[in-house]
Design an enzyme around this catalytic site. Structure first.
Site, mmCIF file in Angstrom:
data_model
loop_
_atom_site.group_PDB
_atom_site.id
_atom_site.type_symbol
_atom_site.label_atom_id
_atom_site.label_comp_id
_atom_site.label_asym_id
_atom_site.label_seq_id
_atom_site.Cartn_x
_atom_site.Cartn_y
_atom_site.Cartn_z
ATOM 1 N N PHE A 133 0.748 -1.007 0.063
ATOM 2 C CA PHE A 133 0.210 0.087 -0.132
ATOM 3 C C PHE A 133 0.839 1.307 -0.058
ATOM 4 O O PHE A 133 1.661 1.696 1.052
ATOM 5 C CB PHE A 133 -0.760 0.055 1.236
ATOM 6 C CG PHE A 133 -1.823 1.303 1.135
ATOM 7 C CD1 PHE A 133 -2.846 1.212 0.338
ATOM 8 C CD2 PHE A 133 -1.450 2.615 1.708
ATOM 9 C CE1 PHE A 133 -3.839 2.297 -0.066
ATOM 10 C CE2 PHE A 133 -2.340 3.499 1.538
ATOM 11 C CZ PHE A 133 -3.702 3.414 0.656
ATOM 12 N N ASP A 218 9.342 2.834 2.302
ATOM 13 C CA ASP A 218 8.243 3.683 2.281
ATOM 14 C C ASP A 218 7.851 3.436 3.732
ATOM 15 O O ASP A 218 7.287 2.440 4.437
ATOM 16 C CB ASP A 218 6.696 3.242 1.533
ATOM 17 C CG ASP A 218 5.492 3.973 1.839
ATOM 18 O OD1 ASP A 218 5.484 4.776 3.034
ATOM 19 O OD2 ASP A 218 4.744 3.917 1.233
ATOM 20 N N LYS A 247 2.193 11.173 7.317
ATOM 21 C CA LYS A 247 1.299 10.874 8.197
ATOM 22 C C LYS A 247 1.940 11.497 9.435
ATOM 23 O O LYS A 247 1.607 12.708 9.453
ATOM 24 C CB LYS A 247 1.235 9.263 8.368
ATOM 25 C CG LYS A 247 0.533 8.632 7.464
ATOM 26 C CD LYS A 247 -0.238 7.225 7.688
ATOM 27 C CE LYS A 247 -1.207 7.148 6.566
ATOM 28 N NZ LYS A 247 -0.729 5.964 5.985
HETATM 29 C C1 PLP Z 1 -0.965 6.229 4.388
HETATM 30 C C2 PLP Z 1 0.062 5.525 3.468
HETATM 31 C C3 PLP Z 1 0.434 6.003 2.346
HETATM 32 C C4 PLP Z 1 -0.598 7.157 1.767
HETATM 33 O O1 PLP Z 1 -0.533 8.272 2.236
HETATM 34 P P1 PLP Z 1 -1.538 9.584 2.022
HETATM 35 O O2 PLP Z 1 -1.196 10.579 2.971
HETATM 36 O O3 PLP Z 1 -2.814 8.939 2.332
HETATM 37 O O4 PLP Z 1 -1.360 9.689 0.790
HETATM 38 C C5 PLP Z 1 1.597 5.390 1.516
HETATM 39 N N1 PLP Z 1 2.162 4.507 1.876
HETATM 40 C C6 PLP Z 1 1.843 3.973 3.329
HETATM 41 C C7 PLP Z 1 2.964 2.873 3.751
HETATM 42 C C8 PLP Z 1 0.853 4.497 3.886
HETATM 43 O O5 PLP Z 1 0.581 3.875 5.068
#
Ligand code: PLP
Length: 400
Positions: A133, A218, A247
Site C-alpha cells: 500500500f 516507504d 502521516k
Molecule cells: C497512508 C500511506 C500512504 C499514503 O499516504 P496518504 O497521505 O494517504 O496519501 C503511503 N504509504 C503507506 C505505507 C501508507 O501507510
C-alpha cells in the site's frame, strides 16, 4: 450528521458510526460526550497524541505569523525543518510534499530521473511488492495487487514489477539492467501489519548495493516512532537510499510528507522538474520541525518499545485470536472468522469505548497514539476479550 455526510459525500470510506467532536492525547469524545480510546491514531498520523501541546503551540504561533509563501520564495521556517529532518534521517537533504502518496510519487520520479541521468536507463523498472500500500494516485494504484484499489482505474502506468513480499530472491529474479529501484514497506501496514522474515531488509539492502539499485523504504506508516525506533528499517540496522515519510510528520495537524536521500540521489532534481504549491509551507515546517524535535529526544520510540510487551503479551493471551503480528505499538490481529468479521469486532469494540479499524476481512489493527499508558492498553485488551468471548460480564464502564 451521519446522514448528511453519507448523502453529500462519495462513499469512498465505510466509517464506523461514531461522530468525533473533540480529542486529547489517546482519547476522543463523540458528539454525545462518550469517550473512546483511539486505537487507530489516524493510521499512525497521531503518534504524538491528539492535541500534543508542543505541536499545537508551534502551529498556533505560526498561524499568527505566516502560513503560506509557496516555494517561489524562501520562508524562515523551511531551512530548520529541512536540516532537522535530514539529520534525523541521516541523509543530506529532503524534498517536502504534503500527502504520503505525493511523497511516494516523488520517490518514483526521483528514482526514474536518477536511473536516467546516472545509470543511462531509458526504460526504467521499479520492483514493488505484492499486497503493497503506497497511496491512491493513478500511478501508485497501477501496481497495487488489491482489486479494490486497482481494478477499473486503468490504463495503468507501466514500469513496475511485482514480486512476493519477504523474499530477497524474488527481487533478485525480477531485476535486470533497467531496474532503478526497489520500493517496499519495511512492515506492510494496510496488508495487515505483515512483518517480513528476519534478515529480509538487510538482504534487500545488500542486493540493491550490489546491483546499483536504489532501495526506497516507504516509512509513511511504519516510521517516526511507531515500531519502537525512529524507522522500522532500524530494527535491522538498514539504511535505505531513500526514506518516504508522511502521516505522523504532520503531527496530526496538517499534511506533511517528504522524501529524504543523499545529494547524489535527490540532487538529480533541478528547478522546474518537480514541486508542490503547499510543500514546505511555513505552517507545515513549524509542525514538522516540532515533530522532528520530539523524535530527537527518543522518548516516543522508547515508549513504543516499552509498551510493546503489554500490547503483544495481552493480545497473544486472548481467546479467538488466531495470529498476532507487529512491532512496537502496532499490531495486526487475526480474529477467528467463525467468531466475527473484523468489522463486527470493531463495531462491538466501539460500543465498549475502543476505536479500531479492520482490514482484509478478519484482521483488526491496533495502533494507539504513543502517549497511551500501559493501563489504557490493558483496558482496551479487556474490552477486546469481552467482544471475542461474547461475555457481557464486564461493562463499558470503568474507562481509565
Ligand atoms: C497512508 C500511506 C500512504 C499514503 O499516504 P496518504 O497521505 O494517504 O496519501 C503511503 N504509504 C503507506 C505505507 C501508507 O501507510
Amino acid at each position: 450528521m451521519i446522514e448528511l455526510a453519507e448523502s453529500r459525500s462519495a462513499h469512498n470510506y465505510h466509517p464506523l458510526p461514531v461522530v468525533i467532536a473533540s480529542a486529547e492525547g489517546a482519547w476522543v469524545t463523540d458528539v454525545e460526550g462518550r469517550r473512546y480510546l483511539d486505537c487507530l491514531a489516524g493510521y499512525s498520523s497521531l503518534n504524538f497524541g491528539h492535541g500534543n501541546p508542543l505541536i499545537l503551540a508551534a502551529a498556533h504561533a505560526q498561524l499568527d505569523r505566516v502560513t503560506l509563501t509557496s516555494r517561489a520564495f524562501f520562508n524562515d521556517r523551511f531551512g530548520a525543518f529541512a536540516a532537522g529532518l535530514a539529520e534525523l534521517c541521516g541523509k543530506d537533504m529532503i524534498l517536502p510534499m504534503n500527502t504520503g502518496a505525493e511523497a511516494v510519487e516523488t520517490a518514483i520520479k526521483v528514482a526514474r530521473k536518477w536511473g536516467h541521468d546516472v545509470k543511462g536507463v531509458t526504460e526504467p523498472n521499479i520492483v514493488v511488492m505484492e499486497d503493497n500500500f503506497h497511496g491512491r494516485t493513478t500511478t501508485i494504484v497501477s501496481f497495487s495487487t488489491d482489486p479494490d484499489a486497482h481494478d477499473g482505474f486503468g490504463p495503468y502506468t507501466p514500469g513496475f514489477r511485482i514480486v512476493k513480499y519477504g523474499s530477497a530472491d524474488a527481487i533478485a529474479d525480477a531485476m535486470d539492467e533497467n531496474t532503478v529501484a526497489v520500493l517496499l514497506e519495511p512492515i506492510q501496514g494496510e496488508a495487515g501489519v505483515l512483518v517480513p522474515p528476519d534478515g529480509y531488509l538487510r538482504q534487500v539492502r545488500e542486493l540493491c548495493t550490489e546491483r546499483g539499485v536504489l532501495m526506497i523504504a516507504d516509512e509513511i506508516q511504519s516510521g517516526l516512532g511507531r515500531t519502537g525506533d525512529t524507522f522500522a528499517c532500524d530494527h535491522e540496522n538498514v539504511v535505505p537510499d531513500m526514506y518516504v515519510l508522511g502521516k505522523a510528520l504532520g503531527g496530526g495537524v496538517v499534511p506533511v510528507s517528504a522524501v529524504a536521500a543523499n545529494a547524489d540521489v535527490l540532487g538529480v532534481i533541478k528547478p522546474g522538474q518537480h514541486g508542490s504549491t503547499f510543500g514546505g509551507n511555513p505552517l507545515a515546517c513549524a509542525v514538522g520541525e516540532t515533530v522532528v524535535n520530539l523524535l530527537k529526544t527518543g522518548e516516543y520510540q522508547a515508549r513504543a518499545r516499552e509498551l510493546e510487551s503489554v500490547l503483544f503479551e495481552g493480545l497473544r493471551a486472548l481467546p479467538g485470536v488466531t495470529a498476532v503480528r507487529g512491532r512496537g505499538l502496532w499490531a495486526g490481529v487475526d480474529i477467528d472468522p467463525s467468531l466475527a468479521t473484523g468489522r463486527q469486532v470493531c463495531e462491538r469494540l466501539m460500543a465498549r469505548g475502543v476505536l479500531a479499524k479492520d482490514t482484509h476481512g478478519s484482521t483488526i489493527r491496533l495502533a494507539p497514539p504513543l502517549v497511551v499508558e500501559a493501563r489504557e492498553i490493558e483496558w482496551a485488551l479487556a474490552q477486546l476479550e469481552v467482544v471475542l468471548t461474547g461475555s457481557e460480564l464486564r461493562t463499558a464502564e470503568g474507562r481509565p
